[in-house]
Design a protein around this motif. Structure first.
Motif, mmCIF file in Angstrom:
data_model
loop_
_atom_site.group_PDB
_atom_site.id
_atom_site.type_symbol
_atom_site.label_atom_id
_atom_site.label_comp_id
_atom_site.label_asym_id
_atom_site.label_seq_id
_atom_site.Cartn_x
_atom_site.Cartn_y
_atom_site.Cartn_z
ATOM 1 N N GLY A 235 46.642 54.427 57.618
ATOM 2 C CA GLY A 235 46.978 53.360 56.725
ATOM 3 C C GLY A 235 46.324 52.152 57.122
ATOM 4 O O GLY A 235 46.317 51.249 56.353
ATOM 5 N N GLU A 236 45.718 51.998 58.190
ATOM 6 C CA GLU A 236 45.118 50.922 58.748
ATOM 7 C C GLU A 236 43.936 50.700 58.488
ATOM 8 O O GLU A 236 43.082 49.573 58.291
ATOM 9 C CB GLU A 236 45.416 50.769 60.402
ATOM 10 N N TYR A 237 43.051 51.770 58.100
ATOM 11 C CA TYR A 237 41.731 51.823 57.987
ATOM 12 C C TYR A 237 41.213 52.625 56.969
ATOM 13 O O TYR A 237 41.752 53.616 56.235
ATOM 14 C CB TYR A 237 40.932 52.291 59.377
ATOM 15 N N ASP A 238 39.983 52.128 56.095
ATOM 16 C CA ASP A 238 39.151 53.057 55.230
ATOM 17 C C ASP A 238 38.858 54.229 55.640
ATOM 18 O O ASP A 238 38.617 55.192 55.147
ATOM 19 C CB ASP A 238 38.219 52.089 54.644
ATOM 20 N N ALA A 239 38.098 54.025 57.073
ATOM 21 C CA ALA A 239 37.840 55.381 57.703
ATOM 22 C C ALA A 239 37.846 55.079 59.289
ATOM 23 O O ALA A 239 37.972 53.943 59.856
ATOM 24 C CB ALA A 239 36.195 55.648 57.183
ATOM 25 N N VAL A 240 38.093 56.071 59.815
ATOM 26 C CA VAL A 240 38.237 56.508 61.428
ATOM 27 C C VAL A 240 37.037 57.286 61.832
ATOM 28 O O VAL A 240 36.990 58.558 61.207
ATOM 29 C CB VAL A 240 39.562 57.003 61.702
ATOM 30 N N ILE A 241 36.092 56.855 62.444
ATOM 31 C CA ILE A 241 34.819 57.663 62.956
ATOM 32 C C ILE A 241 35.216 58.116 64.662
ATOM 33 O O ILE A 241 35.168 57.198 65.368
ATOM 34 C CB ILE A 241 33.627 57.065 62.779
ATOM 35 N N ILE A 242 35.627 59.458 64.692
ATOM 36 C CA ILE A 242 35.844 59.807 66.178
ATOM 37 C C ILE A 242 34.547 60.185 67.080
ATOM 38 O O ILE A 242 33.812 60.975 66.624
ATOM 39 C CB ILE A 242 36.788 61.204 66.053
ATOM 40 N N CYS A 243 34.056 59.129 68.042
ATOM 41 C CA CYS A 243 32.754 59.528 68.743
ATOM 42 C C CYS A 243 33.222 59.503 70.287
ATOM 43 O O CYS A 243 32.668 58.808 71.094
ATOM 44 C CB CYS A 243 32.006 58.137 68.463
ATOM 45 N N LEU A 244 34.190 60.467 70.644
ATOM 46 C CA LEU A 244 34.695 60.443 71.874
ATOM 47 C C LEU A 244 34.299 61.596 72.848
ATOM 48 O O LEU A 244 34.898 61.590 74.086
ATOM 49 C CB LEU A 244 36.360 60.543 71.806
ATOM 50 N N GLY A 245 33.220 62.079 72.491
ATOM 51 C CA GLY A 245 32.482 63.061 73.076
ATOM 52 C C GLY A 245 33.678 64.322 73.505
ATOM 53 O O GLY A 245 34.215 64.586 72.980
ATOM 54 N N ALA A 246 33.787 64.600 74.829
ATOM 55 C CA ALA A 246 34.669 65.623 75.364
ATOM 56 C C ALA A 246 36.046 65.300 75.131
ATOM 57 O O ALA A 246 36.792 65.989 75.074
ATOM 58 C CB ALA A 246 34.316 65.716 76.938
ATOM 59 N N LYS A 247 36.295 64.009 74.941
ATOM 60 C CA LYS A 247 37.569 63.457 74.845
ATOM 61 C C LYS A 247 38.022 63.823 73.557
ATOM 62 O O LYS A 247 39.501 63.360 73.171
ATOM 63 C CB LYS A 247 37.894 62.081 75.359
ATOM 64 N N LEU A 251 42.667 64.707 71.732
ATOM 65 C CA LEU A 251 43.591 64.241 70.672
ATOM 66 C C LEU A 251 44.298 65.573 69.970
ATOM 67 O O LEU A 251 43.825 66.275 70.001
ATOM 68 C CB LEU A 251 42.491 63.887 69.381
ATOM 69 N N PRO A 252 45.554 65.385 69.891
ATOM 70 C CA PRO A 252 46.534 66.257 69.521
ATOM 71 C C PRO A 252 46.032 66.928 68.106
ATOM 72 O O PRO A 252 46.178 68.007 67.847
ATOM 73 C CB PRO A 252 47.749 65.672 69.451
ATOM 74 N N GLU A 253 45.582 66.006 67.319
ATOM 75 C CA GLU A 253 45.218 66.549 66.037
ATOM 76 C C GLU A 253 44.103 67.779 65.978
ATOM 77 O O GLU A 253 43.596 68.386 65.202
ATOM 78 C CB GLU A 253 44.890 65.607 64.925
ATOM 79 N N LEU A 254 43.029 67.511 67.012
ATOM 80 C CA LEU A 254 41.927 68.133 67.129
ATOM 81 C C LEU A 254 41.877 69.073 68.214
ATOM 82 O O LEU A 254 41.077 69.909 68.540
ATOM 83 C CB LEU A 254 40.681 67.254 67.448
ATOM 84 N N SER A 255 42.823 69.228 69.319
ATOM 85 C CA SER A 255 42.956 69.851 70.393
ATOM 86 C C SER A 255 42.757 71.323 69.931
ATOM 87 O O SER A 255 43.405 72.012 69.069
ATOM 88 C CB SER A 255 44.133 69.483 71.048
ATOM 89 N N GLY A 256 41.961 72.022 70.559
ATOM 90 C CA GLY A 256 41.684 73.423 70.565
ATOM 91 C C GLY A 256 41.000 73.882 69.222
ATOM 92 O O GLY A 256 41.000 74.973 68.797
ATOM 93 N N ARG A 257 40.653 72.956 68.367
ATOM 94 C CA ARG A 257 40.018 73.466 66.953
ATOM 95 C C ARG A 257 38.631 72.740 67.102
ATOM 96 O O ARG A 257 38.018 73.256 65.996
ATOM 97 C CB ARG A 257 40.736 72.565 65.986
ATOM 98 N N LEU A 258 37.991 72.499 68.133
ATOM 99 C CA LEU A 258 36.466 71.892 68.080
ATOM 100 C C LEU A 258 35.831 72.887 68.778
ATOM 101 O O LEU A 258 36.296 73.476 70.019
ATOM 102 C CB LEU A 258 36.336 70.566 68.712
ATOM 103 N N PRO A 259 34.694 73.434 68.348
ATOM 104 C CA PRO A 259 34.077 74.593 69.001
ATOM 105 C C PRO A 259 33.237 74.093 70.309
ATOM 106 O O PRO A 259 32.054 74.151 70.147
ATOM 107 C CB PRO A 259 33.243 75.324 68.061
ATOM 108 N N LEU A 260 33.807 73.413 71.038
ATOM 109 C CA LEU A 260 33.028 72.538 72.222
ATOM 110 C C LEU A 260 33.241 73.206 73.646
ATOM 111 O O LEU A 260 34.578 73.493 73.715
ATOM 112 C CB LEU A 260 33.484 70.935 72.310
#
Length: 428
Positions: A235-247, A251-260
């Motif tokens: 609700g704070e932003y029009d968009a959130v861009i995740i550029c965290l590399g390995a980190k 994030l709990p929402e992405l943990s285990g769901r990225l093929p990295l």
């Protein structure tokens, strides 16, 4: 007007100056476009720059960068900085020519911002060192690939095939175990931390220029803090861009769901001791082979890198034991093409945690796209991922940062090549 609630990291000249914190609390209804960029490395600062430049001039906009360490505090800031568009296993990398040209343009932007601020760009405080890259083959298989590359190079970054005598004129004491060697005169060596600091300064300049124009004002904040979960930004932003590399995978929402796959790499810093008079020539290129030497000056260089797969350790500090193991691995590889490395003295080591993308038919490509599905189908804002740059962040960051910014501004994922978003179809 530039707004920030933290400091930029200590650097050269005005790149490390303190920016006074200011506080604004516009009402949600009257606020400008608001974007959050998570991460202040290659991906995060490229997206920030392109959001500022590509957004409608008449539209007010605010960007908040979140990074717990600061500008270049992660793997980007300690990388080797050797920039060229070729792969050791193929010809040009995927979109290598486009990425190469866009990266050179963004490097020029950063250098111009540093000059404008009065930052010294002498040989020992360079942002971009234009001395080329020399590439001896590591083995016969590598020689075949490099020979093929040299016969099918992109005109904007040519490859010259040279014999050992010619190579030794470029780098005295170089050894070419598998003749010939390959020289890329247009390739460059970037000092990543100085570059990122200067690129942030360029972003600041765009913001400052907007305050004196008749167009919409731009605002930029750097928050030296981490975001623990994406929904705290809901609700704070029009968009959130995740550029965290390995980190990003933390994030709990992405943990285990990225093929990295994560990979920790150690880079050693070496210097010539005072009793050694013969310096590394000022005109000489950096060297790339089974290991690499990123030349920092006539008496200073970086040597790397190790590959510790599946590591979750993102701490840049390196223990004595880890440094010793890294030297045991790297020194024999470097000695094979530069025996004079025995004259250099180890001074310190740094490490970074890289996010390595999966192998596809087009090579190992970064992961881009809208990730609302992973965060929650009813989220109010748009969440985007720009990650998996692996060991090629310097090559990919500029062109893909441009595409990502345009996709975010237009809310149109179709602007991103399908090769970079195909991973989502497998991982939902």
């Amino acid at each position: 007007m530039l707004l920030s609630d933290t400091l930029t990291p200590a650097g050269h000249g005005q790149l490390g100056k303190i920016i006074s914190p200011l506080s604004l609390s516009p009402s949600f209804s009257s606020r400008p476009l608001r974007y959050a960029v998570l991460g202040a490395g290659f991906a995060g600062l490229s997206v920030t720059w392109h959001l500022l430049k590509k957004s409608p001039k008449e539209k007010e906009m605010r960007i908040d960068i979140y990074d717990e360490v600061g500008i270049g505090g992660g793997a980007s800031g300690i990388s080797g900085g050797l920039l060229h568009p070729y792969s050791p296993k193929a010809k040009l990398l995927w979109r290598g020519a486009e990425c190469w040209k866009e990266s050179l343009m963004l490097l020029n932007v950063a250098e111009a911002a540093a000059r404008l601020s009065g930052v010294d760009d002498s040989d020992d405080s360079f942002i971009v060192r234009r001395r080329g890259i020399l590439r001896p083959a590591a083995n016969t298989k590598n020689l075949i690939v490099l020979t093929d590359n040299a016969q099918n190079y992109d005109a904007s970054c040519r490859i010259e095939t040279i014999d050992e005598d010619t190579a030794q004129k470029l780098v005295p004491k170089i050894h070419v175990p598998f003749n010939p060697a390959f020289y890329m005169p247009e390739a460059v060596n970037v000092h990543p931390l100085r570059y990122l600091q200067a690129l942030f300064l360029a972003c600041q300049n765009v913001v400052n220029e907007s305050s004196t124009s008749s167009h919409g004002q731009k605002e930029l904040y750097l928050h030296k803090k981490s975001v623990q979960n994406l929904l705290e930004l809901e609700g704070e932003y029009d968009a959130v861009i995740i550029c965290l590399g390995a980190k990003a995978d933390m994030l709990p929402e992405l943990s285990g769901r990225l093929p990295l796959r994560t990979c920790r790499g150690v880079i050693a810093h070496l210097q010539l001791p005072a009793n050694i008079r013969e310096e590394y020539p000022d005109y000489a290129p950096s060297i790339l082979s089974d290991a690499w030497l990123a030349i920092q000056g006539s008496r200073s260089l970086y040597m790397g890198s190790t590959w510790e797969w599946k590591s979750r350790n993102s701490n840049p500090n390196v223990s004595v034991d880890e440094a010793s193991k890294a030297l045991q691995e790297l020194l024999p590889k470097v000695s094979a093409f530069y025996p004079a490395i025995k004259d250099w003295t180890f001074t310190k080591a740094n490490a970074g945690l890289r996010a390595m993308p999966p192998l596809t038919a087009h090579g190992s490509l970064p992961l881009l796209g809208c990730v609302n599905y992973f965060v929650g189908e009813n989220v109010a804002g748009k969440y985007w991922l720009f990650g998996g740059l692996g060991s090629r962040g310097l090559l990919y960051h500029a062109w893909l940062g441009n595409l990502m910014a345009q996709a975010v501004i237009s809310c149109n994922e179709q602007l991103i090549p399908s090769e970079l978003t195909a991973w989502k179809n497998i991982n939902r």
